[in-house]
Design a protein around this motif. Structure first.
Motif, PDB file in Angstrom:
ATOM      1  N   GLY A 416      52.544  57.966  90.706  1.00  0.00           N
ATOM      2  CA  GLY A 416      52.786  59.338  91.151  1.00  0.00           C
ATOM      3  C   GLY A 416      54.078  59.904  90.619  1.00  0.00           C
ATOM      4  N   GLU A 417      54.529  59.370  89.477  1.00  0.00           N
ATOM      5  CA  GLU A 417      55.809  59.776  88.897  1.00  0.00           C
ATOM      6  C   GLU A 417      55.627  60.456  87.545  1.00  0.00           C
ATOM      7  N   LEU A 418      54.489  61.129  87.350  1.00  0.00           N
ATOM      8  CA  LEU A 418      54.208  61.800  86.085  1.00  0.00           C
ATOM      9  C   LEU A 418      54.142  63.303  86.306  1.00  0.00           C
ATOM     10  N   ASP A 419      54.970  64.043  85.581  1.00  0.00           N
ATOM     11  CA  ASP A 419      54.950  65.504  85.642  1.00  0.00           C
ATOM     12  C   ASP A 419      53.847  65.998  84.711  1.00  0.00           C
ATOM     13  N   ARG A 420      52.704  66.343  85.287  1.00  0.00           N
ATOM     14  CA  ARG A 420      51.531  66.723  84.499  1.00  0.00           C
ATOM     15  C   ARG A 420      51.789  67.948  83.630  1.00  0.00           C
ATOM     16  N   GLU A 421      52.450  68.930  84.207  1.00  0.00           N
ATOM     17  CA  GLU A 421      52.721  70.163  83.465  1.00  0.00           C
ATOM     18  C   GLU A 421      53.582  69.885  82.248  1.00  0.00           C
ATOM     19  N   GLN A 422      54.579  69.028  82.437  1.00  0.00           N
ATOM     20  CA  GLN A 422      55.477  68.701  81.340  1.00  0.00           C
ATOM     21  C   GLN A 422      54.769  67.855  80.285  1.00  0.00           C
ATOM     22  N   LEU A 423      53.915  66.921  80.719  1.00  0.00           N
ATOM     23  CA  LEU A 423      53.153  66.106  79.779  1.00  0.00           C
ATOM     24  C   LEU A 423      52.240  66.973  78.917  1.00  0.00           C
ATOM     25  N   ASN A 424      51.520  67.883  79.552  1.00  0.00           N
ATOM     26  CA  ASN A 424      50.618  68.767  78.805  1.00  0.00           C
ATOM     27  C   ASN A 424      51.383  69.620  77.801  1.00  0.00           C
ATOM     28  N   ALA A 425      52.547  70.118  78.227  1.00  0.00           N
ATOM     29  CA  ALA A 425      53.354  70.939  77.323  1.00  0.00           C
ATOM     30  C   ALA A 425      53.829  70.116  76.120  1.00  0.00           C
ATOM     31  N   ALA A 426      54.219  68.858  76.381  1.00  0.00           N
ATOM     32  CA  ALA A 426      54.689  67.997  75.292  1.00  0.00           C
ATOM     33  C   ALA A 426      53.559  67.696  74.312  1.00  0.00           C
ATOM     34  N   LEU A 427      52.390  67.327  74.845  1.00  0.00           N
ATOM     35  CA  LEU A 427      51.280  66.952  73.976  1.00  0.00           C
ATOM     36  C   LEU A 427      50.680  68.148  73.251  1.00  0.00           C
ATOM     37  N   ASN A 428      50.822  69.334  73.846  1.00  0.00           N
ATOM     38  CA  ASN A 428      50.304  70.543  73.196  1.00  0.00           C
ATOM     39  C   ASN A 428      51.324  71.202  72.282  1.00  0.00           C
ATOM     40  N   GLY A 429      52.540  70.634  72.249  1.00  0.00           N
ATOM     41  CA  GLY A 429      53.571  71.168  71.363  1.00  0.00           C
ATOM     42  C   GLY A 429      54.189  72.458  71.837  1.00  0.00           C
ATOM     43  N   THR A 430      54.186  72.691  73.168  1.00  0.00           N
ATOM     44  CA  THR A 430      54.730  73.950  73.690  1.00  0.00           C
ATOM     45  C   THR A 430      56.035  73.758  74.456  1.00  0.00           C
ATOM     46  N   LEU A 431      56.623  72.570  74.386  1.00  0.00           N
ATOM     47  CA  LEU A 431      57.921  72.374  75.022  1.00  0.00           C
ATOM     48  C   LEU A 431      58.988  73.140  74.247  1.00  0.00           C
ATOM     49  N   PRO A 432      60.031  73.616  74.928  1.00  0.00           N
ATOM     50  CA  PRO A 432      61.134  74.260  74.204  1.00  0.00           C
ATOM     51  C   PRO A 432      61.886  73.235  73.376  1.00  0.00           C
ATOM     52  N   ALA A 433      62.804  73.704  72.551  1.00  0.00           N
ATOM     53  CA  ALA A 433      63.585  72.793  71.709  1.00  0.00           C
ATOM     54  C   ALA A 433      64.219  71.724  72.547  1.00  0.00           C
ATOM     55  N   ALA A 434      64.230  70.493  72.024  1.00  0.00           N
ATOM     56  CA  ALA A 434      64.747  69.365  72.778  1.00  0.00           C
ATOM     57  C   ALA A 434      66.208  69.557  73.150  1.00  0.00           C
ATOM     58  N   GLU A 435      66.521  69.248  74.421  1.00  0.00           N
ATOM     59  CA  GLU A 435      67.912  69.347  74.851  1.00  0.00           C
ATOM     60  C   GLU A 435      68.698  68.100  74.406  1.00  0.00           C
ATOM     61  N   ALA A 436      68.036  66.941  74.428  1.00  0.00           N
ATOM     62  CA  ALA A 436      68.707  65.724  74.020  1.00  0.00           C
ATOM     63  C   ALA A 436      68.784  65.663  72.496  1.00  0.00           C
ATOM     64  N   PRO A 437      69.968  65.436  71.928  1.00  0.00           N
ATOM     65  CA  PRO A 437      70.105  65.425  70.485  1.00  0.00           C
ATOM     66  C   PRO A 437      69.193  64.418  69.795  1.00  0.00           C
ATOM     67  N   ALA A 438      68.988  63.242  70.430  1.00  0.00           N
ATOM     68  CA  ALA A 438      68.137  62.222  69.819  1.00  0.00           C
ATOM     69  C   ALA A 438      66.723  62.721  69.642  1.00  0.00           C
TER      70      ALA A 438
END
Length: 443
Positions: A416-438
């Motif tokens: 129960g520790e998975l953010d579904r909305e964030q996962l979908n955004a990541a896999l669909n390529g709709t996340l904003p620019a990465a905050e972490a430099p790595a």
């Protein structure tokens, strides 16, 4: 904190040129390295230090990244019962799919019969080149493996860069820090700040990924040549096809049952996968994998435990290779294995695959350890596949890498520790620019 963009967010920065993306640069480096190795083999072999240096650079930061991720994750949990549940679910997953991979390799070897008709006399083989592997396999036992997990000192675990020892120390320290409670919060805050610094260091090191991939791939082609694949094309082809089917069918079904697509996950991790392909080392992409899975909505404590543990206990590609290669050797040397012998082989492989975890050249060493316990299959037969093992190691590493990414997302969901909305955004390529430099460097 959600990373999914909203209407009130600032406009996204302009897209970077396609040639600035790490995965494009690494892919180009692999192609150039392959051409150099094919056209100028001696020069390709001479480029080996580039690949070795890059892998050493990454291994330099693996231990502190694992330590910081696990400790801050467990300390942030405070609920140690929750940590125990995560560990139990992770190892249940590992045992299930590692065993399934072994069985699939066994079935494919019986159906395809890659070594049938070769009729090779084991006494005619040159075993000098596999002697070192056999010696290391003989030294590797389950008891020795378990006692080796405990480092001589806390510092030696980091000095030696042993993932299992670092994992052991990290878990104990994280539990201790969680038990301290509020008094340990300043330490947790310091470690979280230190974690950001190390991920920035990872970003710097990733700039050298194309050079490392070029050097490693040029060496592989220059040293072994594509002709080695042609000689044992049936074995290599069967292994690659089996691994691909395992990823698409088995892991794909697991992903589907948990609400995401294996193909989208592969696309999301394309930079890391190309890096693994170029260097033949899944460890080269471990720090970046940790960051990307956290960014995709997996809880930090789950990522911190499952990813490092999976690198030793969830080796799907290695397990497919072990049973497939063992039966290939038996078939090539004219040794008939009945059902009982094959079940014995399977049981031994289940244990030896854990006993050689974390050892350099683990796939070949584990195979030697397995054959040593099944006397009907000659260890000398390993000389048959030594020439193509390097090509198969790339497929092993890719399959292991994808398997561990899937395992982390699935265990996060189970807990129960998975953010579904964030996962979908990541896999669909709709996340904003990465905050972490790595992460920014890897995209």
């Amino acid at each position: 904190m959600k990373l999914v963009a909203t209407a009130t967010d600032a406009p996204p920065p302009p897209a970077r040129p396609w040639y600035h993306h790490t995965y494009v640069q690494v892919l180009a480096a692999i192609l150039i390295g392959g051409l150099i190795g094919y056209l100028q083999p001696e020069f390709g072999v001479a480029l080996k230090p580039l690949g070795d240096a890059f892998i050493k650079l990454v291994k330099m930061v693996i231990a502190p990244v694992i330590f910081l991720t696990i400790v801050t994750g467990i300390a942030g949990m405070r609920d140690l019962g929750r940590f125990g549940r995560v560990a139990l679910k992770a190892f249940t997953y590992f045992l299930t799919f590692s065993t399934l991979a072994l069985i699939i390799g066994l079935v494919v070897a019986n159906v395809v019969q890659p070594g049938a008709g070769m009729n090779i006399d084991p006494a005619s083989l040159d075993t000098s080149k596999v002697a070192d592997y056999a010696a290391k396999a003989h030294e590797t036992t389950i008891v020795g493996f378990l006692t080796h997990i405990i480092p001589t000192t806390v510092v030696s675990a980091f000095a030696d860069g042993d993932i299992l020892q670092v994992l052991f120390v990290s878990i104990l320290f994280g539990i201790a820090l969680a038990m301290v409670g509020d008094r340990g919060q300043p330490v947790t805050d310091f470690l979280e700040a230190l974690s950001e610094a190390f991920f920035r260091l990872v970003a710097i090191l990733m700039k050298a990924a194309p050079a490392g991939a070029l050097g490693a791939f040029a060496f592989t082609i220059g040293k072994y040549g594509v002709g080695a694949i042609v000689k044992l094309a049936t074995l290599v082809g069967a292994f690659y096809l089996t691994s691909a089917l395992f990823v698409v069918v088995v892991l794909g079904a697991v992903c589907l049952a948990n609400g995401f697509s294996i193909f989208k996950l592969i696309r999301y991790l394309r930079s890391e996968l190309l890096l693994v392909l170029g260097t033949s080392s899944s460890e080269a992409a471990l720090p970046s994998l940790i960051g990307k899975l956290e960014r995709a909505g997996c809880a930090k404590p789950v990522v911190g435990l499952v990813v490092p543990a999976g690198y030793s206990f969830n080796l799907d590609g290695t397990n497919i290779y072990m049973t497939l290669a063992a039966l290939f050797i038996a078939q090539a040397t004219g040794v008939h294995l009945d059902l009982g012998d094959q079940l014995l082989l399977l049981g031994v492989a289940m244990l030896s695959s854990k006993g050689a975890a974390g050892v350099t050249g683990a796939g070949f060493i584990t195979l030697a350890a397995t054959l040593a316990v099944v006397p009907s299959v000659p260890v000398a037969g390993m000389a048959l596949i030594l020439g193509v093992d390097r090509f198969m190691s790339e497929c092993r590493a890719l399959t292991n890498f994808i398997g561990n990414a899937v395992a982390t997302i699935v265990v996060s969901r189970w807990e129960g520790e998975l953010d579904r909305e964030q996962l979908n955004a990541a896999l669909n390529g709709t996340l904003p620019a990465a905050e972490a430099p790595a992460l920014a460097a890897a995209e």
